[in-house]
Design a protein around this motif. Sequence first.
Motif, PDB file in Angstrom:
ATOM      1  N   LEU A  79       4.269   5.689  -5.605  1.00  0.00           N
ATOM      2  CA  LEU A  79       4.710   5.536  -7.038  1.00  0.00           C
ATOM      3  C   LEU A  79       3.539   6.161  -7.714  1.00  0.00           C
ATOM      4  O   LEU A  79       3.764   6.839  -8.507  1.00  0.00           O
ATOM      5  N   ASN A  80       2.124   5.958  -7.107  1.00  0.00           N
ATOM      6  CA  ASN A  80       1.056   6.654  -7.908  1.00  0.00           C
ATOM      7  C   ASN A  80       1.118   8.153  -7.884  1.00  0.00           C
ATOM      8  O   ASN A  80       0.709   8.830  -8.859  1.00  0.00           O
ATOM      9  N   GLY A  81       1.520   8.570  -6.465  1.00  0.00           N
ATOM     10  CA  GLY A  81       1.748  10.139  -6.285  1.00  0.00           C
ATOM     11  C   GLY A  81       2.711  10.522  -7.394  1.00  0.00           C
ATOM     12  O   GLY A  81       2.491  11.428  -7.786  1.00  0.00           O
ATOM     13  N   ILE A 126      10.616  12.694  -0.157  1.00  0.00           N
ATOM     14  CA  ILE A 126      10.489  11.564   0.516  1.00  0.00           C
ATOM     15  C   ILE A 126      11.162  11.549   2.109  1.00  0.00           C
ATOM     16  O   ILE A 126      10.698  11.147   3.168  1.00  0.00           O
ATOM     17  N   GLY A 127      12.202  12.115   2.032  1.00  0.00           N
ATOM     18  CA  GLY A 127      12.840  12.635   3.379  1.00  0.00           C
ATOM     19  C   GLY A 127      12.213  13.188   4.314  1.00  0.00           C
ATOM     20  O   GLY A 127      12.198  12.942   5.503  1.00  0.00           O
ATOM     21  N   MET A 144       6.421  10.815   9.230  1.00  0.00           N
ATOM     22  CA  MET A 144       5.978   9.447   9.793  1.00  0.00           C
ATOM     23  C   MET A 144       6.078   9.114  11.148  1.00  0.00           C
ATOM     24  O   MET A 144       5.598   8.548  11.867  1.00  0.00           O
ATOM     25  N   SER A 145       7.525   9.466  11.335  1.00  0.00           N
ATOM     26  CA  SER A 145       7.815   9.070  12.845  1.00  0.00           C
ATOM     27  C   SER A 145       7.143  10.007  13.905  1.00  0.00           C
ATOM     28  O   SER A 145       6.843   9.603  14.760  1.00  0.00           O
ATOM     29  N   ALA A 146       6.863  11.155  13.682  1.00  0.00           N
ATOM     30  CA  ALA A 146       6.309  12.195  14.526  1.00  0.00           C
ATOM     31  C   ALA A 146       4.536  11.650  14.386  1.00  0.00           C
ATOM     32  O   ALA A 146       4.227  11.467  15.398  1.00  0.00           O
ATOM     33  N   TYR A 147       4.311  11.296  13.126  1.00  0.00           N
ATOM     34  CA  TYR A 147       2.688  10.777  13.334  1.00  0.00           C
ATOM     35  C   TYR A 147       2.822   9.316  13.922  1.00  0.00           C
ATOM     36  O   TYR A 147       1.652   9.155  14.557  1.00  0.00           O
ATOM     37  N   GLY A 158       0.809  -1.110   0.160  1.00  0.00           N
ATOM     38  CA  GLY A 158       0.050  -0.026   0.022  1.00  0.00           C
ATOM     39  C   GLY A 158       0.695   1.209   0.090  1.00  0.00           C
ATOM     40  O   GLY A 158       0.554   2.174  -0.811  1.00  0.00           O
ATOM     41  N   PHE A 159       1.898   1.255   0.733  1.00  0.00           N
ATOM     42  CA  PHE A 159       2.813   2.286   0.900  1.00  0.00           C
ATOM     43  C   PHE A 159       3.470   2.719  -0.520  1.00  0.00           C
ATOM     44  O   PHE A 159       3.655   3.703  -0.857  1.00  0.00           O
ATOM     45  N   MET A 160       4.163   1.476  -1.109  1.00  0.00           N
ATOM     46  CA  MET A 160       4.789   1.582  -2.234  1.00  0.00           C
ATOM     47  C   MET A 160       3.826   2.061  -3.489  1.00  0.00           C
ATOM     48  O   MET A 160       4.240   3.080  -4.112  1.00  0.00           O
TER      49      MET A 160
END
Length: 121
Positions: free
Chosen positions: A9-11, A37-38, A44-47, A3-5
């Motif tokens: 990729l779609n974005g 992405i960085g 993501m870590s904070a979320y 799902g992440f991939m």
Amino acid sequence: MLGFMWSVLNGFLHGVALLGTAQVDAATVAPFLSQGIGVMTEWMSAYADQIDAGEYPAVDSTIDTHLAAMEHLIQESESLGINAELPRFVKTLTGRAVAGGRGGDGYAAMIEQFRKPAVTG
């Protein structure tokens, strides 16, 4: 991971199609988005911490702010003849979060939409 991939990729593909209307080639777009992405990795870590705590402060922006930006992306895509189904889908989920009273929360509160069964029909 799949799902992440596919989301990433779609974005990327949507962004390349959109910027392609301004004659910006994919090779130019790729490094810019790779750098982004960085930034998202830090988010993501904070979320993750917010999700685990069950608290979604609007540290960077609110879901309402994201919703407005999504509408802009949809309008821009459609005005340029680019398929807007992907950002429209994301906006639909985000709209449900706002309708559920999460508009003033941070984006991590979107987890509550993913925890629910899909809306059908």
